[in-house]
Every structure is written in structure tokens, then in C-alpha cells.
Design a protein around this motif. Structure first.
Motif, short mmCIF file in Angstrom:
data_model
loop_
_atom_site.label_atom_id
_atom_site.label_comp_id
_atom_site.label_asym_id
_atom_site.label_seq_id
_atom_site.Cartn_x
_atom_site.Cartn_y
_atom_site.Cartn_z
N UNK A 24 32.19 -20.78 3.32
CA UNK A 24 31.64 -21.28 2.06
C UNK A 24 32.57 -21.75 1.21
N UNK A 25 32.09 -23.03 0.51
CA UNK A 25 32.79 -23.38 -0.63
C UNK A 25 31.42 -23.80 -1.69
N UNK A 26 31.51 -23.12 -2.86
CA UNK A 26 30.32 -23.49 -3.76
C UNK A 26 31.00 -24.46 -5.00
N UNK A 27 30.53 -25.43 -5.09
CA UNK A 27 30.83 -26.55 -5.97
C UNK A 27 30.04 -26.39 -7.41
N UNK A 28 30.39 -26.45 -8.52
CA UNK A 28 29.67 -26.56 -9.49
C UNK A 28 30.31 -27.73 -10.38
N UNK A 29 29.29 -28.87 -10.20
CA UNK A 29 29.67 -30.07 -10.88
C UNK A 29 28.89 -30.80 -11.98
N UNK A 30 29.39 -31.23 -12.72
CA UNK A 30 28.61 -31.96 -14.05
C UNK A 30 27.86 -33.04 -13.59
N UNK A 31 28.23 -33.93 -12.63
CA UNK A 31 27.33 -34.92 -11.90
C UNK A 31 27.52 -34.88 -10.54
N UNK A 32 26.63 -35.36 -9.62
CA UNK A 32 26.67 -35.67 -8.08
C UNK A 32 26.37 -37.16 -7.80
N UNK A 33 27.33 -37.50 -6.96
CA UNK A 33 26.99 -38.94 -6.40
C UNK A 33 26.69 -38.47 -4.68
N UNK A 34 25.50 -38.93 -4.42
CA UNK A 34 24.95 -38.55 -3.08
C UNK A 34 25.24 -39.89 -2.27
N UNK A 35 26.09 -39.80 -1.28
CA UNK A 35 26.39 -41.33 -0.60
C UNK A 35 26.37 -40.73 1.04
N UNK A 36 25.19 -40.17 1.54
CA UNK A 36 25.21 -39.29 2.73
C UNK A 36 24.81 -40.54 3.74
N UNK A 37 24.75 -41.72 3.63
CA UNK A 37 24.67 -42.84 4.65
C UNK A 37 23.34 -42.65 5.35
N UNK A 38 23.50 -43.08 6.80
CA UNK A 38 22.30 -43.26 7.65
C UNK A 38 22.50 -42.80 8.80
N UNK A 39 21.37 -42.74 9.59
CA UNK A 39 21.66 -42.23 11.13
C UNK A 39 20.65 -43.38 11.86
N UNK A 40 20.91 -43.39 13.08
CA UNK A 40 20.11 -44.52 13.97
C UNK A 40 18.73 -44.08 13.92
N UNK A 41 17.84 -45.11 13.80
CA UNK A 41 16.42 -44.99 13.71
C UNK A 41 15.72 -44.91 15.19
N UNK A 42 14.96 -44.12 15.47
CA UNK A 42 14.76 -43.91 17.04
C UNK A 42 13.32 -43.66 17.09
N UNK A 43 12.68 -44.15 18.24
CA UNK A 43 11.21 -43.66 18.58
C UNK A 43 11.31 -43.39 20.11
N UNK A 44 10.27 -42.35 20.33
CA UNK A 44 10.23 -41.75 21.61
C UNK A 44 9.58 -42.67 22.64
N UNK A 45 10.17 -42.56 23.96
CA UNK A 45 9.61 -43.47 25.01
C UNK A 45 9.83 -42.47 26.25
N UNK A 46 9.10 -42.87 27.47
CA UNK A 46 9.29 -41.71 28.69
C UNK A 46 10.49 -41.90 29.00
N UNK A 47 11.16 -40.50 29.18
CA UNK A 47 12.42 -40.62 29.48
C UNK A 47 13.59 -40.58 28.83
N UNK A 48 13.47 -40.45 27.42
CA UNK A 48 14.21 -40.61 26.44
C UNK A 48 15.25 -39.29 26.19
N UNK A 49 14.78 -38.28 26.72
CA UNK A 49 15.59 -37.10 26.94
C UNK A 49 16.49 -36.84 27.76
N UNK A 50 16.35 -37.71 28.75
CA UNK A 50 17.46 -37.70 29.86
C UNK A 50 19.00 -37.78 29.55
#
Ligand code: FAD
Ligand code: FES
Lengths: 86, 463
Positions: free
Chosen positions: B98-124
Motif C-alpha cells: 500500500x501507498x497512502x497519499x495525503x493530497x491538498x487537491x485531487x485530479x481524477x483522470x481515470x478515463x473510460x472503458x468499452x461500453x458493452x451489452x450482453x448477447x447470447x454467446x458473449x461469455x465464450x
């Protein structure tokens, strides 16, 4: 490029150090584990968010293959061989 | 345990986070940056772990990483943030613990992930997101398969086609739901600076031998892995016409996705305000267009987490948030106000383009209905659509309620994968909107960490 040897379910495999383990497992696979229900799973998101690519790395369970860089001598166990779901 | 006190902690080392860090450090603040990747760069500025900068994008990224280091930014790679508390305490975990950060301000720039929807067979095995295909090719120099189908919608599919071509793995099939060719030309006419990029992306799509517009993949078929796909056209009313479906054999990899969704778990944990817009990827963190400040004091957000718009707005919003965060702590430099004004204007224009593109390529209505009753929706807990529909019939209308009834969203991914689909299924089944269905509130740890890491990190610390 540094070629190293790692062990996947006891079998020696030559791999490139630094590249994601998930890519190598995909080439060997694409299945890399079984779920509780016994279904095969492989890489899905490739970026560490779906947890479908879990394998045991050097004895530590549930590591994400897609986020694990390949290191020399690494030992990988999958739930495909053991039959235990992960 | 490692404890780091800093002025500004940036979470995320993509274009947004690196730009924020460079700007804030340049203004004189002490800046630490944590990023989950083995090397910084995020998605657009991804670095080849072996060969160095092999593309123009990667070269831009390595320049940015070098500038950040030169400005004195302390970069913590391979470190994932798993907890955050209002008041500036943030916990990360890397290979050493672990690392613990104590910051006066935070910039969250966590980005994105693919957007997905389920369909038959999508776990193969062999069925993946386009982003996974991109990362396999760029980080692993590995082709997703020998005969690849690429499917979904949005310009990112073309970028993936181009990357796959660069490792001699041009897809065999491109299945795209959209047909909005005229609207796309109109948009480019308003943003001529983007034409060259569009032309090269379209060339990558054209190189695919079988390109189906106005179609969707309705099913993946196979036993231990994907072996074939079924595709169907979308009719004039926008509905998938399964009666006219067609089976395509010999496919050993299927990459399917519907653009991106913002990665909001950290901003949600920090209790920032969020809003919903399907064209911006669904739920996103609301940030001031003139400073990047969220609704929570001392918490800034930049890049895709503030709504999907692409790498250019990510860079601009990152610089803006970094400068603003530094200024709010008293790190002002000459000409900073002018610079910020210019950034605000450039960002508005870049966002307008990104958002218009998002509106041109939405997932088709009813896309979550491709899943049948026995199709798994929640991949972690193996919960089917039928179970979720039954829970909705029992009375809940919310994503969080469906989770309590069925465990959908309760697994390791915390609903990051199934969340968009559960919201749309809830909306369709109960007559609410996906926005009203809400999202899964994030839980600590955001990413699984060993118990000893939690114990070590929390022993003797505030919360
Ligand atoms: C897989 C993928 C591939 C993409 N490829 C392209 C492309 O080739 N071309 C293109 O134009 N767009 C691409 N995009 C779109 C992308 O969103 C870009 O627009 C751009 O990278 C956005 O920049 P960003 O800084 O907002 O986020 P990103 O570049 O996504 O950076 C976010 C960073 O934050 C890190 N992070 C997130 N949460 C945590 C946490 N809890 N702890 C530590 N670190 C964390 C991530 O690991 C990542 O490195 C891709 C998106 C994805 C998901
Ligand atoms: S493939 Fe999704 S976490 Fe590894």
C-alpha cells in the motif's frame, strides 16, 4: 527484446519479458479459467476491469493476466488444469 | 507503510492525467501521479513495453511522460487506487504493497472503458471488446485471432481495424450498426481540421473485405470458444430484424463494443455530482467547463471521466484542471489567466466535435434485448437476464435493487461491465429511463486488494 521462459500449468513456454501475460495466455488459449458453473472464460476487457482473466501467478491466486507483465521464470496455474473454479 | 504528502494527486496517467500533472507541476505545485498501467500513457498514449514508441501516438505520449518527469512529477506506475476519502486521503496498491497519499487537491483522470451489452454467446473465450483487441495488438503484439470479426458502432472500430492491420491481422468482417454517412460528412465540414484523421480511419475500414453497415452481431456460437457469429440487419424503424439473420462461420475472434463509458467509480466514491447522457457514454462526472472543478471542493476531473469526447478534449481538460488546481492552492504564474481562457475556448470546440460524434453513433435502441432469458448478463456472478427480469417484476426499478435481489453487479467488477445493460433492461421492463435506474454505488476496495494490504493501509489512519 528479452526472451524468457515461463511455466504455464507446468509446461515451459518462451515469452517476451514485459509484454502482458494475458496476450500470451490468449495465444495459448483463448480459455484461461473456468467459472463456478464450469464455463470457460478468457480475456474480455483486456484492461483490468472485468476480472475474467484470473490466473494464479507464483502461488498468488486471482491475478489479472491482462495487467501482469511477463517476468522470467514466472509460474502460472490456471483453473483449466486443476478443475477448481476461480 | 509508504505515506506521501503532496499538493496535487493526479489519478490516471493518460492524456488527461499527464497533461494535468505537467501543468500543475509547471506552475510550481508538488505533484504525484498514480496509474494502474505498467507504464504511463493510458489508452491513447499507450507505450509499447518492449519496443518503445512505435507510432505517432506513442511518440506523443513518451514526450508527455518525459515532460512530466522533467517538471518533477513523481509517477507511480502499476499502482491502483482502491479507496478514497473526502479530505484528501487516497489509498493505492502496487507490487510492493500500500501507498497512502495525503493530497491538498485531487485530479481524477481515470478515463473510460468499452461500453458493452450482453448477447447470447458473449461469455465464450475469443469474444472480447474492441479495446481488448487494441491492447492485445499494441501491448502484446498479438492478433486476437486468425479470422477476426469487429462489431458495434463508433469511430473507435476503425481505429482498431487500423491497429490490427499494422500487425498483419486485418479483420475479416466489420459489422457496424450505423449508416449515418451524410451526417458524418456534415460534421466534418464543420471541423475541417479532423478530415485527414477521418480519411485514414475510413481507409482502414475499407481494407476489411466484408463490411456490413446497418447490421449487428446477435449471437456468438461455439463450445469452448467462439467459432461463428450470427448477424442481422437493422430495419427502417431501428429494430434488429432477427428473421433475416445470417450465420458467418470460421470466426475465431469477435471484438464487439459500443463506444466507451466513463470510469466513474472514484469520482462516485468521492461523492462528486454525476449526470447521465447516453451519447456521452452514460453516467459521467460533472466538471466545470472553465476550471475542471467537480461539485466537491478540492476534487477536479478531466478527460473521459467527464463524458466521452476523445483524446483531444482529454488533453485540453487535463491542462485546464491542472492549472486551476494549482492556482487554487496559490501556485499562480504570469500569463496563467490568459492561458486558461484560451484553453476553455479550445476545449469547448473539441468537446463539441466529440459529443456530436457520440450522438451520430449511439448504440441502437433495444440493444440490451439481444440477451435472451438464459443469457448471462452479470459475468462475475453468472446472473441471467431472466433472473434480472424476474427481480424487476417483483418490484425494484433500480440497478441497485436488481443487485440486491439477484447479485448482478455484486461481483469483482462491481457492475462496471453489466451496469449499462442492467440499467437499460430495467428501463425497458419497468417503463423508467436508464438514468432513473441509476448506477451501482462503488464499494471499497474499488479493485480487489489482499486483506493484509487493507490492514496495513488502514492501521493508524483516519477513517
Ligand atoms: C482500451 C481502450 C483503448 C483506446 N484506444 C484508443 C485509440 O487507440 N485511439 C483513440 O483515439 N482513443 C482510444 N481510446 C479512447 C480513450 O478514451 C482516449 O480518448 C484517451 O485515452 C482518453 O484519455 P484519458 O486521459 O481521459 O483516459 P485514459 O487514456 O483511459 O487514461 C486513464 C488512466 O487512468 C488509469 N486508472 C483508472 N482508474 C484507476 C485507478 N483506480 N487507479 C489507478 N489508475 C487508474 C487507467 O489505467 C488509465 O491508464 C481507447 C479507450 C480504451 C478504453
Ligand atoms: S481481461 Fe478484463 S480484467 Fe483482464
Amino acid at each position: 527484446m528479452t526472451e524468457v521462459t515461463i511455466f504455464v500449468d507446468g509446461v515451459a513456454v518462451v515469452a517476451e519479458a514485459g509484454r502482458p501475460l494475458g496476450a500470451l495466455m490468449h495465444r495459448l488459449g483463448p480459455a484461461m479459467r473456468r467459472t463456478r458453473e464450469g464455463a470457460p472464460r478468457g480475456l474480455f476487457c483486456g484492461m483490468g476491469v472485468c476480472f475474467d482473466c484470473l490466473v494464479t501467478v507464483d502461488g498468488v491466486a486471482d491475478r489479472r493476466a491482462c495487467m501482469t507483465p511477463i517476468r522470467d521464470g514466472m509460474r502460472i496455474e490456471t483453473s483449466l488444469a486443476s478443475g477448481n473454479p476461480s | 507503510m509508504r505515506r506521501v504528502e503532496t499538493d496535487i494527486l493526479v489519478v490516471g496517467g493518460g492524456p488527461a492525467g499527464l497533461s494535468a500533472a505537467i501543468a500543475a507541476a509547471g506552475a510550481g505545485a508538488r505533484v504525484d501521479l498514480v496509474d494502474a498501467g505498467a507504464a504511463p500513457g493510458g489508452q491513447y498514449w499507450m507505450q509499447d513495453p518492449v519496443a518503445g514508441a512505435t507510432s505517432q501516438q506513442a511518440a506523443e505520449g513518451s514526450t508527455a511522460i518525459a515532460s512530466a518527469r522533467a517538471a518533477g512529477v513523481a509517477i507511480h506506475s502499476g499502482a491502483e487506487v482502491w479507496a478514497a476519502f473526502p479530505g484528501g486521503e487516497i489509498m493505492a496498491n502496487d507490487a510492493e504493497g500500500p501507498i497512502t497519499f495525503q493530497a491538498r487537491s485531487i485530479v481524477v483522470a481515470s478515463g473510460a472503458q468499452d461500453r458493452v451489452y450482453p448477447f447470447p454467446g458473449w461469455t465464450l473465450p475469443g469474444v472480447m471488446t474492441p479495446g481488448a483487441g487494441q491492447r492485445l495488438a499494441k501491448l502484446g503484439k498479438t492478433a486476437p485471432g486468425r479470422r477476426i470479426a469487429l462489431a458495434g458502432n463508433g469511430p473507435f472500430l476503425y481505429a482498431v481495424a487500423a491497429t490490427l492491420a499494422s500487425i498483419d491481422a486485418t479483420p475479416a468482417l466489420l459489422v457496424e450498426s450505423g449508416r449515418a454517412r451524410a451526417a458524418m460528412l456534415g460534421l466534418l465540414a464543420r471541423h475541417p481540421a479532423r478530415i485527414a484523421e477521418a480519411v485514414s480511419l475510413i481507409a482502414a475500414a475499407r481494407a476489411v473485405p466484408d463490411w456490413r453497415r446497418g447490421h449487428v452481431v446477435t449471437e456468438a456460437l461455439g463450445e469452448e470458444r467462439v467459432e461463428a457469429v450470427r448477424i442481422a440487419p437493422i430495419d427502417e424503424r431501428g429494430t434488429v430484424d432477427t428473421a433475416r439473420s445470417e450465420r458467418i462461420d470460421g470466426i475465431d475472434a469477435l471484438l464487439v463494443g459500443w463506444g466507451f463509458r466513463p470510469m466513474i467509480e472514484l469520482t462516485a466514491l468521492l461523492r462528486c455530482r454525476h449526470a447521465y447522457d447516453r451519447a456521452l457514454g452514460g453516467w459521467y462526472c460533472v466538471a466545470s467547463p472553465s476550471t475542471g472543478l467537480t461539485s466537491v471542493e478540492g476534487v477536479y476531473a478531466a478527460g473521459e471521466v467527464t463524458g466521452i469526447a476523445g483524446s483531444r478534449p482529454a488533453r485540453l481538460s487535463g491542462t485546464l484542471a491542472g492549472l486551476s488546481a494549482a492556482a487554487a492552492l496559490g501556485f499562480e504564474s504570469a500569463g496563467m489567466e490568459e492561458r486558461r481562457k484560451g484553453l476553455v475556448r479550445a476545449l469547448a470546440s473539441a468537446r463539441a466535435f466529440g459529443h456530436a460524434l457520440g450522438r451520430l453513433a449511439p448504440p441502437p435502441d433495444g440493444i440490451a434485448d439481444l440477451a435472451r432469458d438464459d443469457t448471462i448478463v452479470c459475468r462475475c456472478e453468472e446472473v441471467t437476464r431472466g433472473e434480472i427480469v424476474a427481480a424487476l417484476a417483483e418490484g425494484t426499478r433500480a440497478v441497485a435493487g436488481a443487485k440486491m435481489w439477484t447479485r448482478a453487479g455484486m461481483g469483482r467488477c462491481q457492475g462496471r461491465i453489466c451496469g449499462s445493460a442492467v440499467a437499460e433492461i430495467a428501463a425497458a421492463e419497468t417503463g423508467t429511463s436508464p438514468a432513473a435506474a441509476g448506477f451501482n454505488p462503488p464499494r471499497i476496495p474499488l479493485r480487489p486488494v489482499p486483506l493484509d494490504v487493507i490492514l496495513e493501509a488502514t492501521r493508524g489512519s483516519a477513517p
